[in-house]
Design an enzyme around this catalytic site. Structure first.
Site, PDB file in Angstrom:
ATOM      1  NE  ARG A 119     -12.336 -34.975  24.347  1.00 10.26           N
ATOM      2  CZ  ARG A 119     -13.419 -34.310  23.970  1.00 10.26           C
ATOM      3  NH1 ARG A 119     -13.530 -33.009  24.223  1.00 10.26           N
ATOM      4  NH2 ARG A 119     -14.409 -34.921  23.358  1.00 10.26           N
ATOM      5  CG  HIS A 158      -9.894 -36.196  19.630  1.00 10.09           C
ATOM      6  ND1 HIS A 158     -11.237 -36.166  19.324  1.00 10.09           N
ATOM      7  CD2 HIS A 158      -9.807 -36.791  20.854  1.00 10.09           C
ATOM      8  CE1 HIS A 158     -11.936 -36.716  20.312  1.00 10.09           C
ATOM      9  NE2 HIS A 158     -11.090 -37.084  21.262  1.00 10.09           N
ATOM     10  CG  ASN A 214     -12.713 -34.228  16.471  1.00 12.72           C
ATOM     11  OD1 ASN A 214     -12.373 -34.874  17.460  1.00 12.72           O
ATOM     12  ND2 ASN A 214     -12.162 -34.404  15.278  1.00 12.72           N
ATOM     13  CG  HIS A 267      -9.860 -40.692  30.610  1.00 12.14           C
ATOM     14  ND1 HIS A 267     -10.736 -41.697  30.266  1.00 12.14           N
ATOM     15  CD2 HIS A 267      -9.679 -39.972  29.475  1.00 12.14           C
ATOM     16  CE1 HIS A 267     -11.083 -41.578  29.005  1.00 12.14           C
ATOM     17  NE2 HIS A 267     -10.454 -40.540  28.497  1.00 12.14           N
TER      18      HIS A 267
END
Length: 321
Positions: free
Chosen positions: A63, A67, A95, A195
């Protein structure tokens, strides 16, 4: 007064300068073979020593990597801390839920690498390799990570707020974010397969459970119960894939037609005619998903990278030199 060098000498100097710049900017899989021979072993030790006692590190690092890259390129800008004069990416609202275990892993790896090979390995390369290796530890596909990235000197929270996709965005907006960065709709769906591991915080979906008819009714009830304490405890979260939450596989895509997606964007992937064919493809064929996911991750790992003099090799991953 010294005489000017002959034209041939100037040409040679220009060629040498250009060659040096090209070499400095070129990425390769064995970039650290000579400058840091133990790079791979040091990385593997740091990753194993963190992942085994803290199994959520893998999904968390994935993740953080996403990002970092999708915002403004894979340049470790998300690792920088804010200063008195600048609000950094990691302090953007979107975040704030990035997991601490991922940042801790990068710090551990960087510390060990600085001890073995000072001022040699970039934080951006550390994050890219850690993500790939952790994915394979969970059963995901292996892909080549090309090395030689430099670290960004700039990190702005405002950029993260405006550039990163959110689970509540309509599908057209999500597609636009990816296509503007050179990714196809199929690559976006393949990357969404990440996911299959990890967690989603209740604040990202709990407001929508009663209103979204795409949820399996029993699953919706279970989510409501799991998130019942969310207002008092904003850190509450649930697994993205309730079947095999710690295994990288294609069950995420198999869950979506059953109404077992957690986020609004999960349901949209199955319900939108532009993305549904790829969801159905990956639900049927895990090998195809792995193949496409590996290619998309490799492509993502090269997006917006800084090389040569466009970046630096930070001595600490949370601060510019």
């Amino acid at each position: 007064m010294a005489s000017a060098p002959p034209p041939s000498s100037l040409l040679i100097l220009l060629i040498l300068a250009f060659a040096a710049l090209v070499c400095e900017s070129r990425l390769s899989a064995d970039y650290y073979a000579k400058s840091c021979p133990r790079f791979n072993q040091i990385m593997q030790d740091a990753i194993t020593n963190k992942q085994i006692p803290s199994p959520t590190t893998a999904a968390g690092t994935l993740r953080v990597f996403f990002h970092d890259c999708i915002n403004d390129g894979c340049d470790a800008s998300v690792l920088l801390s804010s200063t008195s004069s600048n609000s950094a990416e990691r302090d953007a609202e979107i975040n704030l839920s990035l997991p601490g275990d991922a940042f801790d892993l990068i710090v551990r790896a960087k510390t060990a690498l600085e001890f073995a090979c000072p001022n040699t390995v970039s934080c951006a390369d550390i994050l890219a390799v850690a993500t790939r290796d952790l994915l394979t530890m969970l059963g995901g596909p292996h892909y080549t990570v090309y090395l030689g990235r430099k670290d960004s000197r700039i990190s702005k929270s405002s950029l993260a707020e405006s550039n990163l996709p959110r689970p509540t965005m309509p599908m057209s907006q999500l597609i636009d974010i990816f296509t503007k960065r050179g990714f196809t709709i199929q690559e976006m769906v393949a990357l969404s397969g990440a996911h299959t591991v990890g967690l989603s915080h209740c604040k990202e979906f709990s407001f929508n459970i009663r209103n979204d008819t795409h949820y399996n009714p029993r699953f919706a009830q279970a989510l409501q119960q799991a998130c019942s304490g969310y207002p008092q405890n904003p850190t509450l979260s649930v697994f993205n894939d309730i079947m095999t939450p710690n295994k990288f596989d294609n069950l995420y895509f198999q869950n979506l037609p059953r109404g077992l997606g957690v986020l609004e964007s999960d349901h949209s992937l199955y319900n939108d005619p532009r993305t549904r064919p790829f969801v159905e493809l990956y639900a049927k064929d895990q090998n195809k998903f792995f193949q496409d996911f590996a290619k998309a991750m490799q492509k993502l790992s090269l997006y917006g990278i800084k090389t040569g003099r466009k970046g630096e090799i930070r001595r600490r991953c949370d601060a510019v030199n």
